[in-house]
Motif scaffolding. Structure first.
Motif, short mmCIF file in Angstrom:
data_model
loop_
_atom_site.label_atom_id
_atom_site.label_comp_id
_atom_site.label_asym_id
_atom_site.label_seq_id
_atom_site.Cartn_x
_atom_site.Cartn_y
_atom_site.Cartn_z
N LEU A 1 -2.81 -0.16 9.01
CA LEU A 1 -3.22 -0.74 7.75
C LEU A 1 -4.56 -0.18 7.28
CD1 LEU A 1 -2.55 -2.81 5.56
CD2 LEU A 1 -3.69 -4.55 6.94
N ASP A 2 -5.54 -0.08 8.17
CA ASP A 2 -6.86 0.41 7.74
C ASP A 2 -6.79 1.85 7.26
OD1 ASP A 2 -6.29 1.37 10.25
OD2 ASP A 2 -8.30 1.09 11.06
N ARG A 3 -5.93 2.66 7.88
CA ARG A 3 -5.75 4.05 7.44
C ARG A 3 -5.10 4.10 6.06
NH1 ARG A 3 -6.39 8.32 5.82
NH2 ARG A 3 -5.63 10.33 6.58
N LEU A 4 -4.15 3.21 5.81
CA LEU A 4 -3.51 3.16 4.50
C LEU A 4 -4.52 2.79 3.42
CD1 LEU A 4 -0.16 1.34 5.41
CD2 LEU A 4 -0.43 3.75 4.80
N GLU A 5 -5.39 1.85 3.73
CA GLU A 5 -6.42 1.43 2.76
C GLU A 5 -7.33 2.61 2.41
OE1 GLU A 5 -6.69 -1.39 1.25
OE2 GLU A 5 -5.96 -3.05 2.48
N LEU A 6 -7.78 3.34 3.43
CA LEU A 6 -8.66 4.48 3.19
C LEU A 6 -7.95 5.58 2.41
CD1 LEU A 6 -10.44 4.75 6.66
CD2 LEU A 6 -11.46 3.99 4.51
N LEU A 7 -6.67 5.79 2.74
CA LEU A 7 -5.91 6.83 2.07
C LEU A 7 -5.71 6.49 0.60
CD1 LEU A 7 -4.44 9.50 2.37
CD2 LEU A 7 -2.39 8.23 3.07
N ARG A 8 -5.48 5.22 0.30
CA ARG A 8 -5.31 4.82 -1.11
C ARG A 8 -6.60 5.07 -1.89
NH1 ARG A 8 -5.40 1.75 -5.40
NH2 ARG A 8 -7.43 0.97 -4.72
N LEU B 1 0.81 -1.21 0.00
CA LEU B 1 0.00 0.00 0.00
C LEU B 1 0.85 1.26 0.00
CD1 LEU B 1 -2.86 -1.00 2.47
CD2 LEU B 1 -3.16 -0.28 0.11
N ARG B 2 1.96 1.26 0.72
CA ARG B 2 2.81 2.44 0.74
C ARG B 2 3.38 2.74 -0.64
NH1 ARG B 2 4.83 -0.20 5.67
NH2 ARG B 2 3.69 0.68 7.44
N ARG B 3 3.76 1.69 -1.38
CA ARG B 3 4.25 1.92 -2.74
C ARG B 3 3.13 2.38 -3.66
NH1 ARG B 3 7.65 -0.98 0.56
NH2 ARG B 3 9.80 -0.93 -0.19
N GLN B 4 1.94 1.81 -3.49
CA GLN B 4 0.81 2.25 -4.30
C GLN B 4 0.47 3.71 -4.01
OE1 GLN B 4 -2.05 -0.85 -3.23
NE2 GLN B 4 -1.86 -1.72 -5.29
N LEU B 5 0.53 4.08 -2.75
CA LEU B 5 0.26 5.47 -2.38
C LEU B 5 1.28 6.42 -2.99
CD1 LEU B 5 -0.70 4.97 1.38
CD2 LEU B 5 -2.18 5.94 -0.39
N SER B 6 2.54 6.03 -2.96
CA SER B 6 3.58 6.88 -3.54
C SER B 6 3.37 7.06 -5.03
CB SER B 6 4.96 6.27 -3.27
OG SER B 6 5.25 6.24 -1.88
N ARG C 1 4.23 11.30 5.59
CA ARG C 1 4.83 9.97 5.72
C ARG C 1 3.74 8.93 5.93
NH1 ARG C 1 10.08 9.43 7.23
NH2 ARG C 1 9.54 7.70 8.59
N TYR C 2 4.03 7.70 5.46
CA TYR C 2 3.07 6.62 5.61
C TYR C 2 3.54 5.55 6.60
CZ TYR C 2 1.84 8.61 1.05
OH TYR C 2 1.52 9.46 0.03
N ALA C 3 4.79 5.66 7.05
CA ALA C 3 5.39 4.58 7.83
C ALA C 3 4.63 4.29 9.12
CB ALA C 3 6.85 4.89 8.14
N ASP C 4 4.07 5.34 9.74
CA ASP C 4 3.43 5.17 11.04
C ASP C 4 1.93 4.94 10.95
OD1 ASP C 4 5.93 5.62 12.19
OD2 ASP C 4 5.62 7.79 12.27
N LEU C 5 1.39 4.90 9.75
CA LEU C 5 -0.06 4.76 9.61
C LEU C 5 -0.47 3.30 9.70
CD1 LEU C 5 -0.79 7.27 6.69
CD2 LEU C 5 -0.99 7.64 9.15
#
Length: 410
Positions: free
Chosen positions: A193-200, A146-151, A187-191
């Motif tokens: 998993l559910d927050r990363l999904e919503l952010l994507r 997800l972090r790579r997809q977000l970037s 930064r996404y490192a501290d987020l």
């Protein structure tokens, strides 16, 4: 508390083949938060486990037992016997051990009769620990993807917004886009998993809004004839945009590759420039998805890759963002370390890296020269891109030809 005496022929819980006591200790350390264990409870449990015989954990004939005196363990832990007894009861309540002691707290072994702390309940919980560990590993891997997809989405959003800002500085779509971009986390490192999904999901919506807004400017009749170029999905770029397009779209001489499978851009290929990411920038030159149509690439992809494309595409055909998101998502399935993806995008840009993954994945099933190590192949593509010798267009041509011949034969 249960009767410690048992018949000699009775089979006892034991670790699966290949596992040792140390493996259980590692699982406990990793899974302690998910088991609700405090640091004090975990420490007591590990110390007591060290007082067992390692071979008893794998024997179907014996329980792993801790016979050490309570006072000795309390001294090792530098806590009072009373505090130790309280933690032992808590561990028993969690189903991690069973306490079998004499009336005066005696512990020991006399023939087939044993008094002490048995870890047979913990052995029975090992499959649960293994499942928890697998779940944790899957979650960590998903977060990395997800972090790579977000970037990648963030780069695409920035590029499309810059194009819109240059083309129509007073577009009503710009203020909300710029405001939303400014509110994105740095930064996404501290987020979680559910927050990363919503952010994507949010970034995908923003990117789609930027694409639609820019497409609307191209459809307006007030534009000059010079600027009026046929719109090809989201691959037409304005002179002022900054984007990552593959260095693989150049020959080793530095000239752009001839287009294949579709016509050249209306104004022809123009001189480009190298940006920090190693990408080739040209305002009117068609990119890889113009040279190779999304429909043809979709048909040439493996069944697995098409499943990911279907999951991420928003229209009938995938666009550049869809290929990138799908390529990142399939990397764990291919056994490709995500650091290999990072190096590839730095060397050739997001889209070229994604199409490299598409080629590598499809060539795992090559009839004559199948790829057995996708990760090694992607790193090889990256080395060639850095050296200016990567012929990604040639690889795509070969893949499309094989796909077309396969359909003809069928």
């Amino acid at each position: 508390m249960h009767l410690a005496y048992r018949q000699e022929s009775e089979l006892r819980p034991h670790l699966p083949k290949g596992m040792q006591r140390g493996d259980v200790e590692r699982l406990l350390v990793i899974c302690a938060p998910r088991l609700g264990l405090t640091s004090s409870q975990l420490h007591v449990l590990l110390v007591m486990m060290h007082h067992t015989r390692p071979e008893d954990w794998t024997s179907p004939e014996r329980d792993p037992m801790c016979f050490a005196a309570q006072s000795a363990i309390a001294d090792d832990l530098e806590i009072s016997p009373r505090a130790l007894r309280a933690i032992e009861r808590q561990l028993e309540d969690r189903g991690l051990l069973s306490r079998d002691t004499g009336a005066g707290g005696q512990r020991g072994k006399w023939g087939d009769f044993a008094l002490g702390h048995s870890f047979a309940p913990l052995i029975e919980r090992v499959p649960d620990l293994v499942a928890l560990d697998a779940q944790r590993a899957a979650g960590r891997q998903r977060a990395q993807v997800l972090r790579r997809q977000l970037s990648a989405l963030r780069r695409q959003l920035r590029e499309k917004t810059e194009q819109l800002l240059t083309a129509v500085p007073k577009s009503p779509a710009l203020p909300p886009l710029l405001s939303a971009m400014a509110a994105l986390p740095r930064r996404y490192a501290d987020l979680p998993l559910d927050r990363l999904e919503l952010l994507r999901a949010d970034l995908e919506v923003l990117h789609r809004h930027a694409i639609d807004a820019f497409s609307e400017t191209e459809r307006k009749p007030c534009r000059s004839e010079v600027d009026d170029r046929p719109h090809i999905q989201d691959t037409s770029y304005n002179d002022a945009c900054i984007c990552n397009v593959s260095s693989a779209t150049k020959r080793t001489s530095g000239k752009p590759l001839d287009t294949v499978y579709s016509a050249s851009a209306p104004n022809g290929a123009e001189a480009g420039q190298e940006n920090k990411g190693g990408g080739y920038v040209s305002p009117h030159k068609p990119d890889l998805l113009t040279s190779f149509t999304p429909r043809a690439l979709y048909n040439a992809a493996s069944n697995d890759f098409r499943l990911y494309l279907d999951g991420y595409k928003r229209g009938v055909l995938p666009d550049a963002g869809t290929f990138i998101q799908a390529a990142i998502a399939i990397l764990p399935d291919l056994g490709v370390n995500l650091s290999a993806w990072d190096e590839a995008t730095e060397a050739m840009g997001d889209l070229a890296a994604a199409l490299s993954v598409l080629v590598i994945d499809a060539n795992r099933f090559h009839p004559a020269r199948p790829i057995h190590s996708p990760g090694g192949a992607l790193r090889a593509f990256t080395r060639k891109a850095r050296a200016g010798t990567l012929n990604l267009a040639g690889s795509l041509i070969g893949l499309l030809e094989r796909s077309r011949n396969g359909r003809s034969a069928a």
